[in-house]
Write a protein that holds these residues in place. Structure first.
Motif, mmCIF file in Angstrom:
data_model
loop_
_atom_site.group_PDB
_atom_site.id
_atom_site.type_symbol
_atom_site.label_atom_id
_atom_site.label_comp_id
_atom_site.label_asym_id
_atom_site.label_seq_id
_atom_site.Cartn_x
_atom_site.Cartn_y
_atom_site.Cartn_z
ATOM 1 N N PHE A 193 0.824 -1.219 0.000
ATOM 2 C CA PHE A 193 0.000 0.000 0.000
ATOM 3 C C PHE A 193 0.853 1.263 0.000
ATOM 4 O O PHE A 193 0.293 2.361 -0.063
ATOM 5 C CB PHE A 193 -0.933 -0.002 1.214
ATOM 6 C CG PHE A 193 -1.996 -1.078 1.166
ATOM 7 C CD1 PHE A 193 -3.172 -0.881 0.454
ATOM 8 C CD2 PHE A 193 -1.803 -2.289 1.808
ATOM 9 C CE1 PHE A 193 -4.137 -1.876 0.405
ATOM 10 C CE2 PHE A 193 -2.770 -3.274 1.767
ATOM 11 C CZ PHE A 193 -3.940 -3.086 1.056
ATOM 12 N N THR A 194 2.166 1.138 0.065
ATOM 13 C CA THR A 194 3.171 2.205 0.115
ATOM 14 C C THR A 194 3.087 2.973 1.444
ATOM 15 O O THR A 194 1.996 3.135 2.019
ATOM 16 C CB THR A 194 3.050 3.212 -1.046
ATOM 17 O OG1 THR A 194 1.903 4.034 -0.867
ATOM 18 C CG2 THR A 194 3.007 2.493 -2.378
ATOM 19 N N ARG A 224 3.447 6.028 1.893
ATOM 20 C CA ARG A 224 2.737 7.308 1.745
ATOM 21 C C ARG A 224 1.238 7.144 1.912
ATOM 22 O O ARG A 224 0.574 7.980 2.551
ATOM 23 C CB ARG A 224 3.054 7.904 0.376
ATOM 24 C CG ARG A 224 2.300 9.192 0.101
ATOM 25 C CD ARG A 224 2.556 9.704 -1.292
ATOM 26 N NE ARG A 224 1.776 10.907 -1.551
ATOM 27 C CZ ARG A 224 1.734 11.528 -2.723
ATOM 28 N NH1 ARG A 224 2.463 11.069 -3.735
ATOM 29 N NH2 ARG A 224 0.995 12.620 -2.892
ATOM 30 N N TRP A 225 0.671 6.082 1.331
ATOM 31 C CA TRP A 225 -0.780 5.946 1.290
ATOM 32 C C TRP A 225 -1.337 4.966 2.317
ATOM 33 O O TRP A 225 -2.565 4.933 2.533
ATOM 34 C CB TRP A 225 -1.241 5.507 -0.104
ATOM 35 C CG TRP A 225 -0.947 6.506 -1.169
ATOM 36 C CD1 TRP A 225 0.005 6.445 -2.126
ATOM 37 C CD2 TRP A 225 -1.622 7.748 -1.358
ATOM 38 N NE1 TRP A 225 -0.013 7.564 -2.926
ATOM 39 C CE2 TRP A 225 -1.025 8.398 -2.471
ATOM 40 C CE3 TRP A 225 -2.677 8.399 -0.696
ATOM 41 C CZ2 TRP A 225 -1.427 9.642 -2.917
ATOM 42 C CZ3 TRP A 225 -3.087 9.647 -1.160
ATOM 43 C CH2 TRP A 225 -2.459 10.260 -2.261
ATOM 44 N N ASN A 257 -3.784 6.382 4.930
ATOM 45 C CA ASN A 257 -5.090 6.753 4.371
ATOM 46 C C ASN A 257 -5.999 5.526 4.238
ATOM 47 O O ASN A 257 -7.218 5.612 4.447
ATOM 48 C CB ASN A 257 -4.907 7.396 3.000
ATOM 49 C CG ASN A 257 -4.080 8.676 3.075
ATOM 50 O OD1 ASN A 257 -2.923 8.637 3.469
ATOM 51 N ND2 ASN A 257 -4.655 9.811 2.696
ATOM 52 N N TRP A 258 -5.407 4.378 3.852
ATOM 53 C CA TRP A 258 -6.215 3.153 3.768
ATOM 54 C C TRP A 258 -6.763 2.775 5.147
ATOM 55 O O TRP A 258 -7.933 2.390 5.276
ATOM 56 C CB TRP A 258 -5.371 1.995 3.209
ATOM 57 C CG TRP A 258 -5.115 2.063 1.733
ATOM 58 C CD1 TRP A 258 -4.104 2.687 1.093
ATOM 59 C CD2 TRP A 258 -5.921 1.473 0.707
ATOM 60 N NE1 TRP A 258 -4.209 2.539 -0.263
ATOM 61 C CE2 TRP A 258 -5.322 1.774 -0.532
ATOM 62 C CE3 TRP A 258 -7.097 0.705 0.707
ATOM 63 C CZ2 TRP A 258 -5.837 1.354 -1.751
ATOM 64 C CZ3 TRP A 258 -7.613 0.272 -0.497
ATOM 65 C CH2 TRP A 258 -6.993 0.596 -1.723
ATOM 66 N N GLU A 301 -13.925 5.886 -1.261
ATOM 67 C CA GLU A 301 -12.601 6.272 -0.778
ATOM 68 C C GLU A 301 -11.561 5.223 -1.160
ATOM 69 O O GLU A 301 -10.443 5.556 -1.581
ATOM 70 C CB GLU A 301 -12.632 6.435 0.746
ATOM 71 C CG GLU A 301 -11.317 6.895 1.366
ATOM 72 C CD GLU A 301 -10.913 8.297 0.927
ATOM 73 O OE1 GLU A 301 -9.712 8.611 1.029
ATOM 74 O OE2 GLU A 301 -11.790 9.070 0.484
ATOM 75 N N GLN A 325 -10.607 5.645 -4.782
ATOM 76 C CA GLN A 325 -9.694 6.770 -5.000
ATOM 77 C C GLN A 325 -8.271 6.427 -4.558
ATOM 78 O O GLN A 325 -7.305 6.752 -5.249
ATOM 79 C CB GLN A 325 -10.198 7.990 -4.229
ATOM 80 C CG GLN A 325 -11.461 8.607 -4.809
ATOM 81 C CD GLN A 325 -11.874 9.877 -4.066
ATOM 82 O OE1 GLN A 325 -11.059 10.472 -3.368
ATOM 83 N NE2 GLN A 325 -13.115 10.261 -4.218
ATOM 84 N N LEU A 326 -8.153 5.731 -3.432
ATOM 85 C CA LEU A 326 -6.836 5.336 -2.954
ATOM 86 C C LEU A 326 -6.198 4.312 -3.892
ATOM 87 O O LEU A 326 -4.987 4.332 -4.118
ATOM 88 C CB LEU A 326 -6.942 4.748 -1.538
ATOM 89 C CG LEU A 326 -7.304 5.750 -0.432
ATOM 90 C CD1 LEU A 326 -7.586 5.021 0.877
ATOM 91 C CD2 LEU A 326 -6.160 6.758 -0.246
ATOM 92 N N ALA A 379 -4.606 5.967 -6.728
ATOM 93 C CA ALA A 379 -3.408 6.725 -6.377
ATOM 94 C C ALA A 379 -2.168 5.844 -6.267
ATOM 95 O O ALA A 379 -1.050 6.359 -6.253
ATOM 96 C CB ALA A 379 -3.625 7.457 -5.048
ATOM 97 N N LEU A 380 -2.356 4.553 -6.176
ATOM 98 C CA LEU A 380 -1.214 3.656 -6.051
ATOM 99 C C LEU A 380 -0.425 3.589 -7.357
ATOM 100 O O LEU A 380 -0.984 3.770 -8.439
ATOM 101 C CB LEU A 380 -1.682 2.239 -5.683
ATOM 102 C CG LEU A 380 -2.237 2.016 -4.280
ATOM 103 C CD1 LEU A 380 -2.720 0.574 -4.125
ATOM 104 C CD2 LEU A 380 -1.174 2.337 -3.217
ATOM 105 N N ARG A 424 -1.003 -1.331 -7.874
ATOM 106 C CA ARG A 424 -2.440 -1.460 -8.139
ATOM 107 C C ARG A 424 -2.761 -2.814 -8.784
ATOM 108 O O ARG A 424 -3.707 -3.498 -8.382
ATOM 109 C CB ARG A 424 -2.870 -0.313 -9.059
ATOM 110 C CG ARG A 424 -4.380 -0.240 -9.281
ATOM 111 C CD ARG A 424 -4.810 1.102 -9.852
ATOM 112 N NE ARG A 424 -4.164 1.397 -11.126
ATOM 113 C CZ ARG A 424 -3.267 2.369 -11.311
ATOM 114 N NH1 ARG A 424 -2.896 3.122 -10.288
ATOM 115 N NH2 ARG A 424 -2.741 2.590 -12.496
#
Length: 1203
Positions: free
Chosen positions: A796-797, A799-800, A803-804, A819, A822-823, A826-827, A832
């Motif tokens: 999921f990195t 950075r993100w 948010n998950w 949501e 959208q996440l 962004a990967l 992804r």
């Protein structure tokens, strides 16, 4: 008084005083002549007049040539046998009356004398061929008269003197007779003397003056001066089979032997490099095997180079079937593998099969030149003394352009040429096949016969082994083309831009081998370098006007930008040239090194590929390749490697789509490092190795770029859909093998197996095939989890990921799914795609929760902490995974077609499971991979093996699938091949296949092919009397774990094979002893029951079998104790007879069915339902399973394809 011999004086070596070559008082009369003004050595093409006037016992070369001495010793032993030896007094130089006591040896080649009988290296050697007269001069003295010098010796008494005179006169007369015969043969064959490999002046520590040194074949000769070399009066020679060369400093190097260290110094660094290379080549030649060469030289015309006529050529072009010398072989390589494939007769042992040797014996240089050199004008012919440019020009005209060939009458008519080729390959007329093939006939033309679609198949059906061998080696050969450009010019006609650059660079000595270890800063020398007018020159300093060496940019073929700190200098780059030399340069400033790199690249890269110069390349160069629709002829292209991407520009300037090396479906090497095959997205590129040194570098660089390089997802090997290949392999295997396994992903596998499997997959997942029985599902599941837990930056990195986790707090399900979407967007693309593939897989797993007890919640508990790399205390990680599985369709936007595919797959697996549990599946039915003729992907067949299937039925099954009709003399059989032992065993036609499959190791497989020797074996059995076989064979026993048995070598033993026992005796038994009544009176050394033996054809090469006709035998007794041993026969006929007898006694006398069945033995038809198909094949990966199931058109498992 006649002029007497004088010798050089030798000082002390730098440490221990070794046996001296000279004494102080033997240096008086003749000083060595001054070395040339250049002070350097002379390559043979610059000084063709210098040869070794030494004797020879081989006919076919002129007297007094280098080839004379080189061949005698290599053909028999390392040293010629001594005819006479003893102490003699030698007359001193300058007329002194003080005689010097010397140990004198006479062999068929030389009269040599030493300080003592223990010395290895002589003080003087006199070729027997140069002795014109031997006479008595009184007082126990005798005189040896040569062409320009006399040597006086004194014996202890008259009888000893007379015996020396008689022996010397006899040997000298024999030499004169042989020299006369050789002279006439040389004139008849228009041969010339073969020059030395390298000759010139060198300083030798301990000598006041330079010596003239000659590297010739597998020896190094020392002479006082060039005049002595011309006359053949030398100091000593060094056998290079015990030598080792080591560079000492910029100009010096040591030649080390067990008896002495010779410390040489050259005049320049470049000279030293050339000497080291020449001596290393001499060592290689000394250690090589000449068995193949001797067999090929047995044909008179093969004793002389097909191109220049040099004596005893030890190289060959295996597709042109010509034997060539080393100097011509170097120019052949420059033509490229599409024209000529060069191999050594002595070093490339694995290439020389029995068929290839026989092909060269049948062809001979005469037959080859009747075609290739039918119209050579005398003014254009070359000789052994021709220089490199002259040779290159001639060979281009001869082979690339076909200028001198004998044109076939059908030349220019493609259809008629192809038709004539199809007819010729069915006969033994190799000359006709050669003429047709190299006048334009296509080796892959359509024959019009569906049973034999190619000329190769026609030759095989006709039993023409040599035609098959010739066609196989010319599969990729290009026909001569008159319009092809001369390789002496650039392969493009435009003018290259003139680039100017200069400055100091650090440089190591040039190399002829790849760099295998880090170079320290002390190995670099600071040199002033200039790039101007197409020449890269390097000087001792910026004040010198004469360069130490230079590189013409038109000869540069590859440029490599090494990573920082790869060597002792911070930034380094490599330059490869057409002459297979590697130059390593460096600078402490990366920016300055980059400027040099760009300047050199601009100077040698064709303008059509100038866009590659804008790339931050790691490797840049030109290579020959085939691809797309132009597979008939290799074209030259420019390649640039940037990270894991390979950029290609064709010779016409078109830039092709870059290859993503980490997404390759296949990366393999064909032949002996000749062709690199890259397969990506239905596109195949064949890169050919024109030069060995830079091509090996390309292979290693591409292999490294195509492998995983780090611990993040983007650095892994990927599938076409951007999923790491490691993940794809594990998911596929668990889908096939573990969906119904209880506790899948919850149960832990063995830690050691998980670690090992993860390492192998991370190293190169492309080469790994997970197979049921070899890999447990829990180990594979654990490997997948550990990969995600150890993943750099996480799935999921960093950075993100927060948010998950935050999104789980949203109470509105619609808002939460939005949501997540959208996440997901962004990967990074690879993250992804990987997340979708994993959740898709977990969605399938939870569909079988009734059997595997892993519902969505349980999977979330396992995978939440794994994917987010947490300690498991935070429930949010598991909640994310649970939401992704539950809302899989909405979050990943799965359409109806994809969903139907998922449901169909689940239904198919459920039906298979029900069929298996209900007992409708026949016990013992397995799916097995079987190959047709050879082990290739395109020849594999996946066959269902019932418990009752015999080898004969399996053979018919494979032939029926390929629509091959078995003819009258076609003995198709099923073979068990053991790759580790390099052996194979034809299965008896009545042998059951399933028990064999259960015993096959990972290095073994089954292949259906013709048994070529069956007819001869049947004829032998029909004609012999009795059912016993006896005779001598060479025997070697595999050393067992306790260290017992024969550890090395093959030994002669006598064997008796009857209907029940194989017995081994140390001695040959008499006929009377072999009679049955007395057999028990002679106890054998060993005996084995025949029923417990498994006999395979072949012996692995590393055991160095004495002949190529051998068996590997496995024995297992009732206690399951195993033995393994090897047998070798003297001839192929002996091999057939022994093997036929083994098969007969083991199978009750029936080798082949007396009557071929008109129809295959009836077996139950394949059920249209799933009941009698195993989910997992016994051998093969999941992809192979799908292919095998797809053979049954009505099988619902076809829905598993392309999941």
């Amino acid at each position: 008084m006649a002029k007497e011999d004088t010798e050089l004086r030798m000082g002390r070596p730098r440490s221990v005083r070794f046996n001296s070559l000279f004494s102080e008082d033997e240096f008086g009369e003749d000083q060595p002549s001054a070395s040339p003004a250049s002070g350097g050595s002379s390559w043979s093409d610059r000084e063709p007049s210098l040869h070794l006037p030494v004797p020879d016992t081989f006919p076919g070369s002129s007297p007094g040539t280098l080839s004379d001495s080189m061949e005698d010793t290599s053909a028999t032993s390392l040293l010629s046998p001594t005819i006479r030896e003893g102490w003699l007094d030698k007359n001193p130089p300058q007329g002194s009356y003080i005689y010097q006591r010397r140990w004198v040896k006479l062999d068929p080649d030389y009269l040599r004398y030493f300080d003592s009988e223990k010395d290895t290296y002589s003080k003087r050697l006199i070729p027997v061929s140069s002795i014109s007269r031997v006479s008595s001069v009184g007082d126990q003295k005798f005189e040896v008269v040569t062409n320009n010098r006399n040597f006086v010796f004194r014996a202890e008494n008259d009888a000893d003197r007379n015996e020396w005179i008689r022996t010397l006169q006899q040997i000298a007369e024999e030499r004169k007779g042989k020299a006369a015969v050789r002279t006439s043969m040389s004139l008849a064959t228009d041969s010339a003397t073969e020059p030395a490999d390298k000759s010139g002046f060198l300083e030798l520590r301990g000598f006041k003056h330079k010596l003239f040194v000659v590297v010739a074949g597998d020896k190094v000769f020392l002479y006082k001066n060039a005049e002595d070399y011309r006359l053949g009066i030398g100091i000593t020679y060094i056998e290079m089979n015990v030598g080792n060369v080591k560079e000492v400093d910029r100009r010096s190097f040591d030649l080390t032997t067990p008896y002495r260290i010779f410390s040489f110094s050259a005049d320049s660094e470049q000279e030293k490099e050339e000497w080291v290379e020449a001596m290393q080549q001499s060592i290689t030649e000394a250690l090589s095997n000449s068995e193949v060469a001797e067999r090929i030289w047995a044909v008179e015309s093969n004793r002389f180079c097909a191109d220049c006529g040099s004596h005893k050529p030890d190289w060959a072009s295996i597709n042109l079937c010509v034997v060539i010398c080393k100097r011509c072989a170097g120019e052949h390589r420059g033509l490229g593998p599409g024209i000529t494939k060069v191999r050594s007769l002595k070093m490339d042992r694995k290439v020389w099969t029995e068929e290839l040797i026989e092909l060269f014996q049948r062809f001979g240089n005469i037959m080859a030149n009747q075609f290739w050199a039918a119209n050579v004008p005398p003014s254009e012919a070359i000789s052994p003394t021709s220089g490199s440019q002259e040779r290159r020009r001639f060979l281009i005209a001869k082979y690339r352009e076909g200028k001198y060939r004998h044109y076939h009458p059908l030349f220019g008519n493609q259809e008629e040429l192809d038709r004539a080729l199809c007819a010729a390959v069915t006969t033994s007329d190799l000359a006709e096949t050669q003429a047709l093939l190299f006048c334009g006939a296509s080796v892959t033309c359509d024959t019009g016969d569906p049973q034999c679609p190619t000329p190769l198949a026609l030759a095989e059906r006709s039993g023409q082994r040599l035609q098959m061998e010739f066609l196989l080696h010319n599969k990729t050969s290009e026909p001569p083309r008159l319009e092809m450009v001369c390789s002496e010019e650039k392969p493009y006609s435009v003018h290259l831009p003139s680039i100017t650059h200069n400055g100091f660079l650090y440089k190591t000595p040039s190399m002829v081998k790849p760099i295998s270890e880090r170079k320290g800063p002390e190995e670099f020398s600071r040199r002033w370098c200039t790039l101007q007018d197409g020449v890269l020159s390097y000087y001792e300093n910026d004040r010198n006007t004469v360069p130490n060496g230079e590189i013409r940019v038109e000869e540069i073929v590859c440029l490599v930008n090494n990573p920082l700190h790869a060597h002792g200098i911070e930034s380094t780059f490599e330059v490869y040239t057409e002459a297979d030399r590697l130059y390593l340069f460096g600078l402490e400033s990366p920016a300055s090194a980059r400027e040099w790199l760009k300047s050199i690249a601009k100077s040698f890269v064709h303008p059509c590929a100038e866009e590659l110069l804008a790339l931050d390349f790691e490797r840049l160069g030109r290579l020959h390749y085939k691809g797309g629709l132009t597979l008939e002829r290799a074209q030259e292209g420019w390649f640039a490697l940037v990270g894991s991407t390979l950029h290609v520009c064709s010779e016409d300037g078109r830039r092709q789509e870059p290859l993503q090396l980490r997404k390759l479906q296949e990366l393999s090497i064909q032949g002996d490092h000749e062709v690199l095959v890259l397969v990506e997205r239905r596109r195949t590129l064949y890169i050919q190795g024109e030069r060995k040194l830079d091509f090996l570098g390309w292979i290693h660089a591409i292999q490294k770029a195509a492998s995983s390089s780090g611990d993040t997802l983007s650095e892994q090997q990927l599938t076409e859909s951007d999923v790491p290949l490691l993940v794809d392999r594990c998911i596929d295997y668990i889908t096939q093998c573990g969906l119904t396994s209880e506790g899948i992903y919850r149960k832990s596998g063995q830690n050691s197996k998980t670690t090992s499997l993860l390492e192998v997959l991370q190293r190169d997942a492309r080469c790994v095939r997970l197979k049921e029985g070899e890999h447990h599902v829990d180990d594979v599941a654990n490997t997948l989890k550990r990969f995600f837990r150890d993943l750099g930056d996480g799935l999921f990195t960093r950075r993100w990921a927060p948010n998950w986790l935050w999104a789980t707090a949203l109470e509105d399900e619609g808002a939460k799914v939005g949501e997540y979407r959208q996440l997901l967007a962004a990967l990074p693309p690879v993250n992804r795609a990987t997340l979708k593939a994993l959740i898709n897989h977990l969605f399938r797993v939870q569909c079988f929760s009734g059997e595997n007890q892993m519902n969505t919640h349980n999977l979330a508990i396992v995978f939440g902490p794994t994917l987010f790399q947490t300690d498991g205390k935070d429930y949010k990680a598991g909640r994310v995974v649970e939401d992704l599985i539950s809302h899989y369709v909405e979050i990943f936007n799965v359409n109806d077609q994809e969903m139907k595919k998922q449901q169909d797959e689940i239904t198919a697996i459920m039906k298979m499971r029900e069929a298996s549990s209900s007992g409708t599946q026949q016990a013992g039915d397995f799916i097995c991979t079987v190959y047709l003729e050879e082990k290739k992907t395109e020849t594999e067949q996946h066959v269902k093996i019932p418990a009752t299937m015999t080898a004969e039925e399996l053979t018919f099954e494979i032939l029926d699938r390929r629509k091959i009709v078995m003819k009258e003399k076609d003995y198709w059989s099923c073979f068990e091949v053991n790759e580790r032992e390099e052996a194979e065993r034809p299965l008896h036609y009545s042998e059951k296949v399933l028990p064999i499959l259960h015993c096959l190791g990972t290095e073994s497989y089954l292949v259906v092919k013709k048994q070529m020797s069956m007819e001869n074996m049947l004829l032998y059995l029909a004609s012999r009397v009795g059912d016993c076989k006896h005779g001598m064979m060479k025997f070697r026993e595999e050393r067992n774990l306790l260290g017992l048995g024969l550890s090395t070598g093959f030994h002669d033993r006598y064997f008796i094979l009857n209907h029940s026992w194989l017995r081994l005796y140390k001695e040959v038994r008499s006929l009377r002893q072999r009679s049955p009544p007395l057999e028990s009176s002679h106890k054998p050394e060993k005996e084995w029951p025949v029923r417990n033996l498994k006999v395979y054809l072949g012996v692995k090469k590393k055991l160095r079998p004495p002949t190529c006709w051998g068996f590997t035998v496995f024995y297992e007794n009732e206690k399951h104790e195993k033995q393994q041993w090897y047998l070798c026969c003297d001839t192929q006929a002996d091999l057939r007879e022994w093997f036929a007898t083994f098969l007969q006694v083991q199978n009750g006398g029936a080798l082949w069915p007396s009557e071929r069945p008109r129809a295959r033995v009836a077996r139950p038809q394949q059920d249209a339902r799933l009941g009698n198909i195993s989910l997992i094949p016994l051998r093969g990966n999941e992809s192979e399973m799908r292919n095998s199931v797809a053979a049954f058109a009505t099988d619902p498992l076809t829905l598993l394809r392309n999941v």
